[in-house]
Scaffold this motif. Structure first.
Motif, PDB file in Angstrom:
ATOM      1  N   PRO A 165     -50.196 -13.167  17.247  1.00 34.90           N
ATOM      2  CA  PRO A 165     -48.912 -13.077  16.544  1.00 34.90           C
ATOM      3  C   PRO A 165     -47.999 -12.098  17.280  1.00 34.90           C
ATOM      4  O   PRO A 165     -48.465 -11.263  18.062  1.00 34.90           O
ATOM      5  CB  PRO A 165     -49.288 -12.533  15.158  1.00 34.90           C
ATOM      6  N   ASN A 166     -46.700 -12.212  17.043  1.00 37.40           N
ATOM      7  CA  ASN A 166     -45.759 -11.247  17.628  1.00 37.40           C
ATOM      8  C   ASN A 166     -45.905  -9.906  16.924  1.00 37.40           C
ATOM      9  O   ASN A 166     -46.315  -9.832  15.768  1.00 37.40           O
ATOM     10  CB  ASN A 166     -44.324 -11.761  17.518  1.00 37.40           C
ATOM     11  N   TRP A 167     -45.553  -8.839  17.638  1.00 37.55           N
ATOM     12  CA  TRP A 167     -45.726  -7.474  17.150  1.00 37.55           C
ATOM     13  C   TRP A 167     -44.392  -6.752  17.108  1.00 37.55           C
ATOM     14  O   TRP A 167     -43.412  -7.159  17.749  1.00 37.55           O
ATOM     15  CB  TRP A 167     -46.647  -6.678  18.070  1.00 37.55           C
ATOM     16  N   VAL A 168     -44.383  -5.637  16.395  1.00 42.99           N
ATOM     17  CA  VAL A 168     -43.253  -4.701  16.379  1.00 42.99           C
ATOM     18  C   VAL A 168     -43.803  -3.291  16.549  1.00 42.99           C
ATOM     19  O   VAL A 168     -44.950  -3.005  16.197  1.00 42.99           O
ATOM     20  CB  VAL A 168     -42.449  -4.767  15.052  1.00 42.99           C
ATOM     21  N   ASN A 169     -42.984  -2.419  17.126  1.00 38.73           N
ATOM     22  CA  ASN A 169     -43.289  -0.993  17.125  1.00 38.73           C
ATOM     23  C   ASN A 169     -41.980  -0.228  17.130  1.00 38.73           C
ATOM     24  O   ASN A 169     -40.922  -0.784  17.429  1.00 38.73           O
ATOM     25  CB  ASN A 169     -44.234  -0.576  18.264  1.00 38.73           C
ATOM     26  N   ALA A 170     -42.053   1.068  16.763  1.00 34.56           N
ATOM     27  CA  ALA A 170     -40.829   1.866  16.699  1.00 34.56           C
ATOM     28  C   ALA A 170     -41.104   3.306  17.091  1.00 34.56           C
ATOM     29  O   ALA A 170     -42.130   3.877  16.717  1.00 34.56           O
ATOM     30  CB  ALA A 170     -40.224   1.840  15.299  1.00 34.56           C
ATOM     31  N   VAL A 171     -40.156   3.854  17.830  1.00 34.41           N
ATOM     32  CA  VAL A 171     -40.090   5.292  18.007  1.00 34.41           C
ATOM     33  C   VAL A 171     -39.335   5.772  16.776  1.00 34.41           C
ATOM     34  O   VAL A 171     -38.154   5.477  16.603  1.00 34.41           O
ATOM     35  CB  VAL A 171     -39.375   5.667  19.318  1.00 34.41           C
ATOM     36  N   ALA A 172     -40.065   6.454  15.887  1.00 28.00           N
ATOM     37  CA  ALA A 172     -39.562   6.812  14.563  1.00 28.00           C
ATOM     38  C   ALA A 172     -39.204   8.291  14.532  1.00 28.00           C
ATOM     39  O   ALA A 172     -40.079   9.146  14.648  1.00 28.00           O
ATOM     40  CB  ALA A 172     -40.622   6.493  13.514  1.00 28.00           C
ATOM     41  N   VAL A 173     -37.910   8.570  14.367  1.00 30.45           N
ATOM     42  CA  VAL A 173     -37.403   9.942  14.398  1.00 30.45           C
ATOM     43  C   VAL A 173     -36.972  10.341  12.990  1.00 30.45           C
ATOM     44  O   VAL A 173     -36.167   9.660  12.362  1.00 30.45           O
ATOM     45  CB  VAL A 173     -36.224  10.073  15.389  1.00 30.45           C
ATOM     46  N   THR A 174     -37.522  11.459  12.519  1.00 31.67           N
ATOM     47  CA  THR A 174     -37.194  11.944  11.178  1.00 31.67           C
ATOM     48  C   THR A 174     -35.808  12.584  11.167  1.00 31.67           C
ATOM     49  O   THR A 174     -35.217  12.855  12.220  1.00 31.67           O
ATOM     50  CB  THR A 174     -38.219  12.982  10.705  1.00 31.67           C
ATOM     51  N   GLN A 175     -35.309  12.865   9.963  1.00 30.82           N
ATOM     52  CA  GLN A 175     -34.019  13.564   9.832  1.00 30.82           C
ATOM     53  C   GLN A 175     -34.052  14.924  10.519  1.00 30.82           C
ATOM     54  O   GLN A 175     -33.026  15.414  10.970  1.00 30.82           O
ATOM     55  CB  GLN A 175     -33.651  13.745   8.359  1.00 30.82           C
ATOM     56  N   GLU A 176     -35.251  15.513  10.618  1.00 28.31           N
ATOM     57  CA  GLU A 176     -35.402  16.821  11.270  1.00 28.31           C
ATOM     58  C   GLU A 176     -35.538  16.709  12.793  1.00 28.31           C
ATOM     59  O   GLU A 176     -35.715  17.717  13.469  1.00 28.31           O
ATOM     60  CB  GLU A 176     -36.632  17.555  10.706  1.00 28.31           C
ATOM     61  N   GLY A 177     -35.479  15.484  13.324  1.00 28.39           N
ATOM     62  CA  GLY A 177     -35.549  15.290  14.771  1.00 28.39           C
ATOM     63  C   GLY A 177     -36.961  15.223  15.331  1.00 28.39           C
ATOM     64  O   GLY A 177     -37.154  15.281  16.545  1.00 28.39           O
ATOM     65  N   LYS A 178     -37.965  15.076  14.476  1.00 26.81           N
ATOM     66  CA  LYS A 178     -39.358  14.955  14.930  1.00 26.81           C
ATOM     67  C   LYS A 178     -39.710  13.482  15.116  1.00 26.81           C
ATOM     68  O   LYS A 178     -39.258  12.621  14.355  1.00 26.81           O
ATOM     69  CB  LYS A 178     -40.320  15.580  13.915  1.00 26.81           C
ATOM     70  N   ILE A 179     -40.539  13.201  16.113  1.00 29.28           N
ATOM     71  CA  ILE A 179     -41.024  11.844  16.348  1.00 29.28           C
ATOM     72  C   ILE A 179     -42.360  11.690  15.639  1.00 29.28           C
ATOM     73  O   ILE A 179     -43.282  12.485  15.855  1.00 29.28           O
ATOM     74  CB  ILE A 179     -41.154  11.551  17.853  1.00 29.28           C
TER      75      ILE A 179
END
Length: 182
Positions: free
Chosen positions: A45-59
């Motif tokens: 199946p196709n996949w997704v991923n994300a570089v997820a950055v919080t409001q505080e600027g943390k990954i």
């Protein structure tokens, strides 16, 4: 891409069909007429991923065991696109399930292939920003994830030190860092 490099599919036969991976054998004809009697293709199946950055600027990153490689892997959140789900919707769902965070913005970074020589699926990569914790994790039966937060400099050092083993996730991180001017 030049059309004269494309192969012609003559027939396909399924060798194995499973919920996460399917193997088929294709019979193909090369542009010069040669026949490839059995070219094996993994269907995922196709996949997704994300570089997820919080409001505080943390990954946000997740640490989990990966049995096929027998490693504990530091990764960015992501997963499988369910059925006819849109990639962005799948990414928002995966972020909520894996991290408990909701994000203000979801920007496409790239679409990549894990291994286009043997597998047919693609990965849609995103930069998610403005993340806020809104719930606890809702993990699948075989998932055990530890959520970790890193500064951008710490992620850059993890990449430099080869501490992130998942190639698709490294790619997303490099695209995201470039987009953020870091």
């Amino acid at each position: 891409m030049s059309d004269n490099l494309k192969w012609t599919l003559l027939s396909s036969q399924y060798v194995h069909k499973g919920p996460w991976a399917t193997l088929r054998a294709d019979k193909c004809q090369m542009p010069d007429g040669r026949i490839v009697p059995e070219y094996f293709v993994l269907e995922y199946p196709n996949w997704v991923n994300a570089v997820a950055v919080t409001q505080e600027g943390k990954i946000l990153m997740v640490r989990q065991y990966r049995h096929a490689a027998n490693i504990v892997s530091l990764e960015i959140p992501g997963g499988v696109i369910d059925g006819d789900e849109k990639p962005e919707d799948a990414m928002r769902r995966e972020l909520l399930e894996e991290t408990g965070y909701r994000f203000d913005s979801m920007e496409p970074l790239c679409t990549i292939y894990a291994n286009p020589s043997t597998a047919n699926n693609k990965t849609f990569c995103y930069l998610a920003t403005g993340g806020v914790k809104v719930q606890e994790q809702e993990l699948d039966d075989h998932e055990e994830l530890i959520i970790e937060e890193y500064t951008i400099d710490e992620v850059k050092q993890l990449l430099a030190d080869n501490k992130i083993a998942q190639a698709l996730h490294c790619t997303s991180l490099f695209y995201a860092l470039g987009k953020m001017g870091k």
